[in-house]
Design an enzyme around this catalytic site. Structure first.
Site, mmCIF file in Angstrom:
data_model
loop_
_atom_site.group_PDB
_atom_site.id
_atom_site.type_symbol
_atom_site.label_atom_id
_atom_site.label_comp_id
_atom_site.label_asym_id
_atom_site.label_seq_id
_atom_site.Cartn_x
_atom_site.Cartn_y
_atom_site.Cartn_z
ATOM 1 N N TYR A 37 0.719 -1.277 -0.055
ATOM 2 C CA TYR A 37 0.026 -0.118 -0.006
ATOM 3 C C TYR A 37 0.847 1.265 0.184
ATOM 4 C CZ TYR A 37 0.921 -0.820 5.110
ATOM 5 O OH TYR A 37 1.535 -0.753 6.128
ATOM 6 N N SER A 62 7.510 1.064 8.919
ATOM 7 C CA SER A 62 7.407 -0.041 7.964
ATOM 8 C C SER A 62 6.194 -0.801 8.063
ATOM 9 C CB SER A 62 8.763 -0.922 7.871
ATOM 10 O OG SER A 62 8.521 -1.696 8.812
ATOM 11 N N LYS A 63 5.792 -1.273 7.123
ATOM 12 C CA LYS A 63 4.521 -1.966 7.050
ATOM 13 C C LYS A 63 4.676 -3.420 7.967
ATOM 14 C CE LYS A 63 2.088 -4.860 3.774
ATOM 15 N NZ LYS A 63 1.972 -5.161 2.228
ATOM 16 N N ARG A 64 5.896 -3.874 7.934
ATOM 17 C CA ARG A 64 6.163 -5.038 9.096
ATOM 18 C C ARG A 64 6.053 -4.765 10.370
ATOM 19 N NH1 ARG A 64 11.177 -6.932 10.124
ATOM 20 N NH2 ARG A 64 11.986 -5.109 8.652
ATOM 21 N N GLY A 72 2.219 -2.394 10.457
ATOM 22 C CA GLY A 72 0.974 -2.594 9.923
ATOM 23 C C GLY A 72 0.277 -1.569 9.113
#
Ligand code: GLU
Length: 492
Positions: A15, A246-248, A251
């Site tokens: 995203y 970060s996405k990690r 989320g």
């Protein structure tokens, strides 16, 4: 003056996140400010990690933010031929060479360098092959990579980054880097630069993580005889623990679409993001679009990393309190008609939209939105905290119920008395309802506050809200009376 051309080239591997949106916003602001163009370019050459879903998601998020682009989207994967043509041009002009060293050769050399503690750089074995040697290896079907021939000897790549100032990288610290793999695929560093040349980009405004590529890319520009753009590298966006967003780790909390879904107004979010790592000329926090474009400058981008105060587990705020407060400012102060479509969308999503709210009841609807928004932070508040105004099916906050209703047994008889008295009113106004409620309290020999708090909880489900008498008018006589009568069942 040459026309400014900036670009936003996301890799569609997920995203659009806060950091990417911030980069897009700065490119867009700069293009807007200078009367230039913004080019949207999708860097989709990593086939395994790129997805159509992600491309659509990024475009949707940009549209939601109101970031407009003048050209594109262009897709990097459609220009691979151009990238390879550039590599061949470099071969022909002697700025690049074919390297036949195998992976095993390179591993061995690297191991040796590590042992001898010399630089871990390609040693240039194939740099000086004669044309005959090259032809022979090719004829033997040996695979090769293409490497850029970095100038040797004294000297360096020097450029003036608009944010970080003069940056110098010595030639001796740059190896002859690969621009085309042995499988014939161009490397990203080449593709990115060739795309920038084709798109006549004048200003590369990107994250600081791109800085490592810049000296090499400048060498590519020069070797191709193309003008070198100006660079502005932006500081990183970090969380309060100084970890990269970060996405990690974070989320959905760092995804732009999360803010759309959680009641942010797009411009409020752009306003907030623009303040991340960009110092305003004064201490202002709130900028209209025109004001922001006017005030923006690349020089104002700060070198210090920007802190995005993600609040994963904070029960009060689900995200950076500054983002919430900027959103609340817009939510409470914009002309109510500008908020209307967002409130409508929330009510629709919650299944409590009534078409009359934009028909016969529109005046009531706008007045009510205007009344209740003064305490709200996000548009979702209209269907959580404000549900009772738009629907008869609303929850009662259990804490408020206990404190304001159940604690006062007397309300079991007082509510029906009040309901009858309010019912008897001919005109249901702030003054008259207040008078009835105060007189009733007096007649019953109790504090008006007990009735006021009890009524508020019964009628709105909440412990707090705007002035009660305004609330009663907004909810309307019929519903107020009904709700008070129904409230006696809380004691059963
Ligand atoms: N696709 C790269 C990224 O998403 C862009 C790098 C650049 O702006 O040159 O990080």
């Amino acid at each position: 003056m040459e026309e400014v051309r900036t670009r936003f080239p996301p890799s569609p591997t997920g995203y659009l996140h806060i950091g990417g949106a911030r980069t897009a916003i700065f490119n867009w602001l700069f293009a807007q400010k200078t009367g230039g163009k913004l080019i949207l370019r999708i860097e989709d050459t990593d086939e395994e990690r790129s997805s159509e879903e992600s491309i659509q998601g990024i475009i949707e998020s940009l549209k939601w933010l109101g970031i407009t682009w003048d050209e594109g989207p262009y897709f990097q994967s459609q220009f691979i031929k151009d990238h390879l043509a550039a590599a061949h041009k470099l071969l022909e002009s002697g700025h690049a060479y074919k390297c036949f060293c195998t992976k095993e050769d390179l591993d061995r050399k690297r191991e040796e360098a590590r042992r001898k503690k010399t630089a871990l750089q390609y040693d240039g074995t194939c740099r000086n092959l004669t044309p005959e040697e090259v032809a022979k290896k090719e004829a033997a079907g040996m695979p090769y990579t293409i490497r850029l021939k970095v100038p040797r000897g004294e000297g360096s790549v020097i450029f003036a980054d608009i944010v970080y100032g003069i940056i110098e990288k010595k030639y001796e610290d740059i190896e002859d880097f690969v621009i085309v793999r042995s499988n014939g695929r161009p490397l990203y560093i080449l593709s990115n630069a060739v795309d920038d040349i084709r798109d006549r980009i004048t200003h590369v405004i990107r994250g600081q993580d791109g800085l490592a590529n810049t000296p090499k890319q400048i060498l590519i520009y020069k070797a191709l005889g193309a003008p070198v753009p100006k660079f502005a590298h932006m500081s990183l966006t970090l969380d309060p623990n100084k970890a990269k967003i970060s996405k990690r780790t974070h989320g959905e909390l760092v995804a732009v679409h999360f803010y759309k879904e959680h009641g942010f107004l797009p411009w409020a979010f752009v306003n907030y993001l623009a303040l991340l790592g960009w110092s305003t000329p004064d201490s202002r926090q709130i900028f209209s679009k025109e004001e922001l474009i006017e005030a923006f400058s690349l020089e104002g981008i700060s070198r210090a990393n920007a802190i995005f105060d993600v609040r994963k587990d904070d029960p009060k705020f689900f995200t950076d309190p500054k983002a919430i407060s900027i959103n609340a400012h817009y939510l409470r102060n914009l002309p109510v008609e500008e908020i209307e479509p967002y409130v409508k969308a929330e009510l629709e999503k919650a299944g409590i939209w009534d078409p009359e709210f934009e028909g016969a009841k529109r005046n009531w609807f706008l007045r009510t939105v205007d009344l209740i928004r003064s305490r709200y932070h996000v548009t979702t508040d209209f269907v959580t905290l404000g549900r009772a105004y738009f629907s008869d099916d609303y929850p009662i906050d259990p804490k408020a119920l206990k404190k304001n209703i159940l604690k006062h047994e007397g309300l079991k008889v007082w509510f029906p008395i009040l309901a009858d008295r309010l019912q008897a009113l001919e005109t249901f106004t702030v003054e008259e309802t207040e008078q009835v409620i105060r007189e009733t309290a007096e007649a019953l020999g109790i504090k008006a506050g007990i009735l006021i708090n009890g009524i508020r909880t019964a009628v709105t489900g909440q412990a707090v809200g705007p002035g009660l008498f305004d609330v009663l008018i907004a909810v309307g006589k019929r519903r107020v009376v009904e709700r008070l009568k129904k409230a006696v069942t809380f004691f059963e």
